[in-house]
Each structure stands twice: as C-alpha cells, then as structure tokens.
Design a protein around this motif. Sequence first.
Motif, short mmCIF file in Angstrom:
data_model
loop_
_atom_site.label_atom_id
_atom_site.label_comp_id
_atom_site.label_asym_id
_atom_site.label_seq_id
_atom_site.Cartn_x
_atom_site.Cartn_y
_atom_site.Cartn_z
N ALA A 241 1.04 -0.97 0.27
CA ALA A 241 0.25 -0.39 -0.24
C ALA A 241 1.11 1.18 0.10
CB ALA A 241 -0.74 0.25 1.36
N PRO A 242 0.10 2.02 -0.67
CA PRO A 242 1.18 3.42 -0.61
C PRO A 242 1.39 3.57 0.47
CG PRO A 242 -0.77 3.78 -2.36
CD PRO A 242 -0.70 2.56 -1.76
N PRO A 243 2.23 4.70 0.48
CA PRO A 243 2.65 5.41 2.21
C PRO A 243 1.45 5.89 3.15
CG PRO A 243 4.18 5.69 0.70
CD PRO A 243 3.50 4.94 0.00
N VAL A 244 0.89 6.71 2.48
CA VAL A 244 -0.23 7.45 2.90
C VAL A 244 -0.93 6.65 3.84
CG1 VAL A 244 -1.25 7.55 0.64
CG2 VAL A 244 -2.24 9.32 2.14
N VAL A 245 -1.57 5.60 2.76
CA VAL A 245 -2.01 4.89 4.07
C VAL A 245 -1.52 4.46 5.37
CG1 VAL A 245 -3.18 2.12 4.09
CG2 VAL A 245 -3.08 3.49 1.61
N ARG A 246 -2.10 4.61 5.85
CA ARG A 246 -1.56 4.04 7.46
C ARG A 246 -2.08 3.27 8.42
NH1 ARG A 246 2.22 7.81 8.99
NH2 ARG A 246 2.42 9.49 7.50
N ARG A 247 -3.41 2.58 7.83
CA ARG A 247 -4.11 1.77 8.57
C ARG A 247 -4.24 1.12 7.27
NH1 ARG A 247 -9.05 3.23 11.98
NH2 ARG A 247 -9.81 1.97 11.64
N ARG A 248 -3.10 -0.38 7.94
CA ARG A 248 -3.29 -1.38 6.97
C ARG A 248 -2.87 -2.74 7.42
NH1 ARG A 248 2.12 -0.07 3.19
NH2 ARG A 248 1.37 1.45 3.41
N ILE A 249 -3.10 -3.77 6.65
CA ILE A 249 -2.83 -5.20 7.39
C ILE A 249 -1.01 -5.14 6.92
CG2 ILE A 249 -2.63 -7.71 6.80
CD1 ILE A 249 -5.37 -7.48 5.46
N THR A 250 -0.59 -5.44 8.71
CA THR A 250 0.74 -5.37 8.05
C THR A 250 1.52 -6.58 7.76
OG1 THR A 250 1.12 -5.99 10.65
CG2 THR A 250 1.07 -3.32 10.43
N PHE A 251 2.95 -6.50 7.59
CA PHE A 251 3.17 -8.45 7.26
C PHE A 251 3.11 -9.31 8.27
CE2 PHE A 251 6.95 -10.46 7.17
CZ PHE A 251 7.20 -11.69 6.26
N GLU A 252 3.53 -8.57 9.77
CA GLU A 252 3.63 -9.32 11.35
C GLU A 252 1.51 -10.24 10.87
OE1 GLU A 252 4.51 -7.02 10.85
OE2 GLU A 252 6.61 -7.23 11.18
N GLU A 253 0.74 -8.95 11.02
CA GLU A 253 -0.58 -9.15 11.02
C GLU A 253 -0.63 -10.50 9.96
OE1 GLU A 253 -3.59 -6.24 11.35
OE2 GLU A 253 -5.19 -7.79 11.17
N GLY A 254 -0.32 -9.79 8.62
CA GLY A 254 -0.82 -10.91 7.74
C GLY A 254 -0.51 -12.62 8.78
N VAL A 255 1.07 -13.10 8.90
CA VAL A 255 0.96 -13.62 9.86
C VAL A 255 0.69 -14.99 10.48
CG1 VAL A 255 3.19 -15.35 10.27
CG2 VAL A 255 3.55 -13.24 9.02
N ARG A 256 -0.68 -12.95 11.16
CA ARG A 256 -0.92 -13.48 12.05
C ARG A 256 -2.48 -14.35 11.95
NH1 ARG A 256 1.35 -9.79 15.17
NH2 ARG A 256 0.24 -7.77 14.47
N ILE A 257 -3.17 -13.32 10.51
CA ILE A 257 -3.84 -14.45 10.28
C ILE A 257 -3.82 -15.53 9.02
CG2 ILE A 257 -5.79 -13.60 8.03
CD1 ILE A 257 -4.88 -10.26 8.37
N ALA A 258 -2.94 -16.07 9.09
CA ALA A 258 -2.73 -16.71 8.41
C ALA A 258 -3.31 -18.07 9.99
CB ALA A 258 -1.48 -16.97 7.79
N GLU A 259 -1.85 -17.53 10.94
CA GLU A 259 -2.30 -18.48 11.97
C GLU A 259 -4.03 -18.78 12.25
OE1 GLU A 259 1.09 -18.66 14.88
OE2 GLU A 259 0.93 -16.45 14.44
N ARG A 260 -4.28 -17.73 12.46
CA ARG A 260 -5.90 -18.15 12.67
C ARG A 260 -6.73 -18.42 11.79
NH1 ARG A 260 -5.37 -12.55 15.06
NH2 ARG A 260 -5.58 -11.93 13.03
#
Length: 447
Positions: A241-260
Amino acid sequence: MPALEDSFTINDLEIPNRLYRSPLLECADNDADAAEVLRQELEPAAASGVGLIFQGATIVTEEGGCAAPGMTRVHDPDFVRELKTVTDAVHDHDGRIFMQLEHGGLRSMETWHQGYRSEQPDVQQLAPSPLPPLMKAVDSMGFLEYDVNPLSTDEVYELADRFGECAGYAVDAGYDGIHLVGSNMGIVQQFLSPFYNRRDDVFGGSEAARSRFLELLYRRIRDEVGPEVPVVTKIPAETNAPPVVRRRITFEEGVRIAERAVEVGFDAVVPTEVSTFWDASLVKGEYPEKAWKDEEFQNGYEEAFGCSRRARLVSFLNRLEASVYTFEPAWNERFSREVRRHVDVPVLQEGGIRGRREIDRLLGDSCDAVGMGRPFYAEPRLGERLLDGDDDVEVACESCNNCTVPQVTGADGRCRTPRVLEKAGRLRKEEVDEGGASSSASGAADG
Ligand SMILES: Cc1cc2nc3c(=O)[nH]c(=O)nc-3n(C[C@H](O)[C@H](O)[C@H](O)COP(=O)(O)O)c2cc1C
Ligand code: SF4
C-alpha cells in the motif's frame, strides 16, 4: 527437500505433484458454452501434468461482485452442475481442480466500469463499512463511482451462506476442493483490512474481530462440503500500500491472519503481499505498452472508462504503477517463508515464479507447492516442460502484462505478445521432438 514431481496432501487429498496453476480469469461468463470455455482453458494444464488447477475466481451472488467482465457466477446449482464436464476433463488426466469463490465488494465493476454502471445503475457495492476518507476523495473526483451498501450483521451472515451454498454446488459438480480469494482486494480482504473495516459489531474492531468473516466463511463452507474436502485461502499482507495509507494489514498481522485461518481449519494457505487497492502489485511486471495502443481495444477502453480522455488517464496511472511495481522474482517468498514457520499445513506460493532452478530453491524452504499464473496464458501446457525438466528450464512469459489490460473490455485471457507466443511454440516443438511431451500438437487438450 521435496521435488516438484513429489506428491503432497491437502487435508486428505493427494495432489500428484507440487506444481499448480494459480487462478486466472477465464472469461467464461455464464453463457451456454461456459463449461466448454472453461474446459478448453483448464484441461491443457492438466494434460501437461500439472497436479492442481485453481479455476479463476467465480462469484457467489446473482448480481454485482464481478471484478471484471466475463467472470462466472456460481449461485445457480443447475449451472454449476454443468461444470462436471470441466472437472471430468481434469480428472481424466489425474489432475485435481478447485473452484475459487469470491465477491469483489468495493473492487467490483459497479465501481469502475462505466458501461456496466450505466446498464446497472441500481447495483450497490457490498462493503464492510462506509467508504474510508481516502476513497471518498477519489469518489468526489469522479474517478471511481461508489454507491456503497455497508453490510448489516445479518447481511454478513447471509453473504457467508452464499459462499457455503456455492461450495456445496462445486463439490457436487466434482470439484476436489474450494479456494477462497482471501486477498486481491476482494470482499474478504476488505473485512480483514483496518483500512476498509471500521465496523463496531462482532466483525470489526480488534484485529481478531476483523478475521471473523474469514472464519465464518470457512465454517459455512465446511458445513456444506463435509470434513474431507480441502478448503484453501489466500492470505493478504498490505505491504504494498502507498505510504499515505496508515491503516493497513502489516506483514506481522498477515502472519497472524494465516495462523488464525489454520486454527479455524483451513487446509492450506497462499500468502500474498498486496496493496489496499486493486493495482499492479498483483501482477508485477511491465507497463503493457502494446495492449494500450492496440486499435482492437480502443472502443472497449472507452466503454469501460467512460471516454477516451479517462482511458488515457487510466493508462497514465497504469504506467506510474508499473514503475513502482516492477517485476520481482518470486515476490511472495519472504511472506510465504514466515507464514510457513508458523503453520502446520501446506503453504502454496505464487507471484513471479519463472524457472525450474528457482522452484527447486523455494520448495521445502519458503513453500510446499509453487504456482504460476501468466506463464499459463503463454504456455497452456507448461507442465510438460517444467515437470521432469532440466534445472535451466525457464517459462516463455516475460511479465509484460499485455494480457491483463484488454480484459477490462471483456477480451479473453491469453498471451498477446507475438514474440513470446513464437518462443512458446518453438519450445513446445522442441519438447515434442525430444519426446518429452505428447505429440498431439492440436486437439481439445492443447489449448
Ligand atoms: C489476468 C489475471 C487474472 C487473475 N485472476 C485471479 C483470480 O481470479 N483469482 C486470484 O486469486 N488471483 C488471480 N490472479 C492472480 C494470479 O493468480 C497470480 O497470483 C498472479 O498473476 C501472480 O502470478 P504470476 O506472476 O505467475 O502471474 C490473476 C492474475 C491475472 C494476470
Ligand atoms: S502477454 Fe504473454 S508474455 Fe506478457 S505477461 Fe501476458 S502471458 Fe506473459
């Protein structure tokens, strides 16, 4: 380390090898010949030995939700039953085929396709929440047109029921598994993403709550398909996502989504680093110069984007995107590897994988199976060269993206770069001459 030719299992289903065709638009629509179009698109991959074929995204609702013209809807059990000819054709070659289920939400044609919008003025976009402020600004500039229907809690459950029902129809038609577009800015990603999801009910708020729609979809699908059918999903991280987008799924959150996702029961995951927007981060590569200039598509571009001036503007933005999202070999490698460290189901990797040496390096390290998309447009029988191939085998596709843009006009998905097609033909002939491939240079399974 596993070899590409080694089998593996998803849930209890044996997949004959570790090469898959990642989902691509087939443009089969819901016409009377849809099953035949799909068969012609998908059978060549199976005939060439590809172990697993993910059909391109199909839409679970009767109206709305298509990201592009020509997408197939699967809400009607009578229609889906007809697709048995597709699954039979793949099974005849010992391949496996999964149906992919999707709703585009805010990414749908009713947002961006002017022709479709004027024909269907009343279709609203399903969405987790009202438009985020940044999208409101885009809307007010008149570039995209939003008429958003934020789903009530009851409507979320109803939409999940549609996914479940369609999964049941798919299995009845012989599909071996279900694949969810959990990513690619479809409605599932919109629920997962803090950029889009600002709900205050059970499906929004905390990170865990944003995952609940994905979990609900899993349970509704599982209810319909039973315990043994594999259910797989793409998993997004919005790192592009472009830097202007502050609320986003981060890399770490992506890993947690996969775990869930794995905790709730998904049988395999496909990690993908994407953007919050529907942009060229999905298809990293070149600006499709030839496709934008091609006379054949000019009227279609005008119809899709409203007028020639807007079509030129989209072309300009596409050029900007292509300069940001340049081709990167195996671009989901880092995310796949990290997810693989955290889950105990197969991790499937796709995005920019182009050669046998690279595949051998990835398997058993960042992933358990590898997929390719655009290379199958250029070489529908790609499996013949890659499976049991030398380690210097490379695909013919050059990631020039000339196949992608014409699809906004409803043009079918195929390689549109003559030099690549010539090269693909030459490579196939060499393969046949060397006896490594079926010598039938024509016929139904040749594509
Ligand atoms: C024309 C086109 C259509 C696509 N359609 C889908 C789709 O329906 N579902 C999906 O999950 N991914 C879709 N993708 C993404 C591909 O599955 C794949 O992830 C992407 O093309 C990157 O892989 P590649 O570099 O091997 O092409 C599409 C890609 C292209 C180029
Ligand atoms: S047009 Fe052909 S070479 Fe270019 S990305 Fe598409 S399939 Fe690959």
